[in-house]
Design an enzyme around this catalytic site. Structure first.
Site, mmCIF file in Angstrom:
data_model
loop_
_atom_site.group_PDB
_atom_site.id
_atom_site.type_symbol
_atom_site.label_atom_id
_atom_site.label_comp_id
_atom_site.label_asym_id
_atom_site.label_seq_id
_atom_site.Cartn_x
_atom_site.Cartn_y
_atom_site.Cartn_z
ATOM 1 N N ASP A 88 121.180 9.118 56.303
ATOM 2 C CA ASP A 88 121.973 9.724 55.239
ATOM 3 C C ASP A 88 121.314 10.986 54.702
ATOM 4 O O ASP A 88 120.153 11.287 54.999
ATOM 5 C CB ASP A 88 122.158 8.722 54.094
ATOM 6 C CG ASP A 88 122.956 7.506 54.518
ATOM 7 O OD1 ASP A 88 123.779 7.635 55.435
ATOM 8 O OD2 ASP A 88 122.740 6.431 53.930
ATOM 9 N N TYR A 106 111.702 1.251 59.592
ATOM 10 C CA TYR A 106 111.866 2.180 58.479
ATOM 11 C C TYR A 106 110.721 1.995 57.485
ATOM 12 O O TYR A 106 110.152 0.899 57.354
ATOM 13 C CB TYR A 106 113.189 1.941 57.752
ATOM 14 C CG TYR A 106 114.403 2.456 58.477
ATOM 15 C CD1 TYR A 106 114.902 3.728 58.220
ATOM 16 C CD2 TYR A 106 115.067 1.675 59.419
ATOM 17 C CE1 TYR A 106 116.032 4.212 58.872
ATOM 18 C CE2 TYR A 106 116.191 2.147 60.090
ATOM 19 C CZ TYR A 106 116.664 3.413 59.807
ATOM 20 O OH TYR A 106 117.773 3.882 60.466
#
Length: 430
Positions: free
Chosen positions: A62, A120
């Site tokens: 994003d 992540y």
């Protein structure tokens, strides 16, 4: 004689490892308006190769989300090899995007479909005020965090679960069941890093998982409340999603032969990208937390065997954190095997170090009432053995101009910061 990096023009299949600062972009995927990482790479490739290029990424990030290990594949008819393509891209693109590595393969690669593990990182600054140099990559957590409680809470995420509670409703229409291999909670100077490793993640899922752990660390909910959040399958039961700026795509692991399961895929047939270049599954039926170095680095492979039981993810993560002390001694993809046995209230353990640079096999034995302390004692004994071996080798060689004065092990504050690691990576110094 032809130029370096050029040969006969032919169809080539490339794989790039890409790092970028997400604050400069409106996300990964190309859009009609706003700068995106995909558009920046494709437009630069078209300038270099003089043909239309469409790249395939390992996943979308994003707006505001960063990356050190995004994988990008594309095909082109060109004379340029992978090294030449990397040099050209880094020479033309802005400093917000860097090609960390480039390779060429015999067949086309689809990073999204061939990825079997993604990792992540989410970062918190612990303190009253956010330092200016951390404002783009950290989120302010407050003056204190309870890391022990966060680790206990993180253990609830590991495994196969329905993560409906931790994603937007539209992201769960195709199903919300995902497998998380490991969650690690690391203390750094004035901060905390969370590593989430799994087969895949739903939209906003990692930022919401981090939000739940933050609430536990702040003491606003108990570690066991995580299990209730998962079971509820209700987004309203979970804290609000954290900002994008604290999130970073750390690495992606690919499987080249799709018919293999991750547990069967040998390291030579896998690709891992990011600062840690590793290429084996996080967990196998007989052990947990296995790692093997792929191309560079000196990461220690760890296996834990508990007689009549399985190693918990928390214990495996603890062992990995402690074994990081051994990496400065080792260069040849060593492997450490922990074997723990519980006898009433006492844990007896043995740690076997296989294949270090100067030792075929080192063994340490100890016992303690707590398995974590038992592992810590075993690692400490291995460190002492390696330090003695290093001193013996130095004495045998005799003094030389290149010998540096002995120094103590660096304290956490002396270790390179995240910003310095990124700087080295993007500058090509690591």
């Amino acid at each position: 004689m032809g130029r370096t990096g050029a040969s006969a023009a032919r169809q080539r299949h490339f794989l790039l490892t890409v790092a970028y600062d997400g604050a400069e972009f409106h996300g990964w995927q190309r859009q009609e308006e706003g700068a995106t990482v995909q558009a920046a790479i494709e437009e630069t490739l078209e300038r270099v190769l003089r043909q239309p290029i469409v790249v395939r990424g390992s996943g979308r990030t994003d707006a505001g989300v960063h990356a050190l290990g995004q994988l990008v594949a594309f095909d082109a008819v060109t004379r340029l090899d992978a090294a030449a393509v990397r040099r050209a891209l880094n020479g033309l693109m802005s400093g917000a995007v860097r090609i960390v590595a480039a390779s060429e393969h015999d067949t086309p690669i689809d990073p999204r479909r061939q990825a079997w593990r993604k990792t992540y990182l989410y970062q918190f600054h612990v303190g009253d005020l956010m330092p200016p140099d951390r404002r783009r990559h950290f989120v302010l957590a407050g003056p204190t965090l309870d890391l022990a409680a966060m680790r206990r809470a993180a253990a609830h995420f590991v495994g196969v679960h329905d993560f409906t509670s931790f994603a937007r409703a539209e992201a769960t229409r195709r199903g919300a069941v995902r497998q998380i291999f490991a969650v690690r909670v690391w203390r750094i100077p004035s901060g905390v890093r969370l590593f989430f490793s799994g087969s895949g993640f739903l939209y906003n899922m990692v930022r919401t998982l981090a939000a739940a752990l933050l609430e536990v660390g702040r003491g606003r909910c108990e570690p066991d409340a995580i299990a209730a959040m998962i079971a509820a399958r209700d987004r309203l039961r979970v804290p609000a999603t954290l900002p994008a700026r604290g999130l970073l795509l750390w690495r992606v692991d690919l499987r080249f032969r799709r018919e293999e399961s991750p547990d069967e895929a040998p390291a030579a047939q896998c690709v891992a990208a990011g600062i840690e270049a590793t290429a084996v599954p996080e967990r196998t039926p007989a052990s947990a937390g296995l790692r093997v170095r792929a191309e560079k680095g000196n990461h220690v492979a760890i296996s834990i065997t508990i007689r009549h039981g399985d190693a918990s993810p928390e214990l495996t993560a603890f062992a990995e954190e402690k074994c990081a002390r051994l990496e400065k001694f080792l260069r040849d993809s060593p492997r450490i095997e922990f074997v723990l046995v519980k006898d009433h209230t006492t844990w007896s353990g043995e740690a076997i170090l296989h294949g270090s640079r100067h030792h075929e096999r080192l063994v340490a034995k100890d016992s303690h009432s707590d398995p974590h302390h038992c592992v810590e004692l075993l690692v400490e004994k291995l460190v002492r053995q390696l330090e003695k071996g290093k001193e013996r080798r130095k004495d045998h060689r005799g003094p030389s101009l290149g010998d540096a004065p002995a120094t103590k092990e660096p304290a956490p504050a002396d270790l390179p910061s995240y910003e310095e690691i990124v700087r080295r990576k993007l500058d090509g110094r690591e």
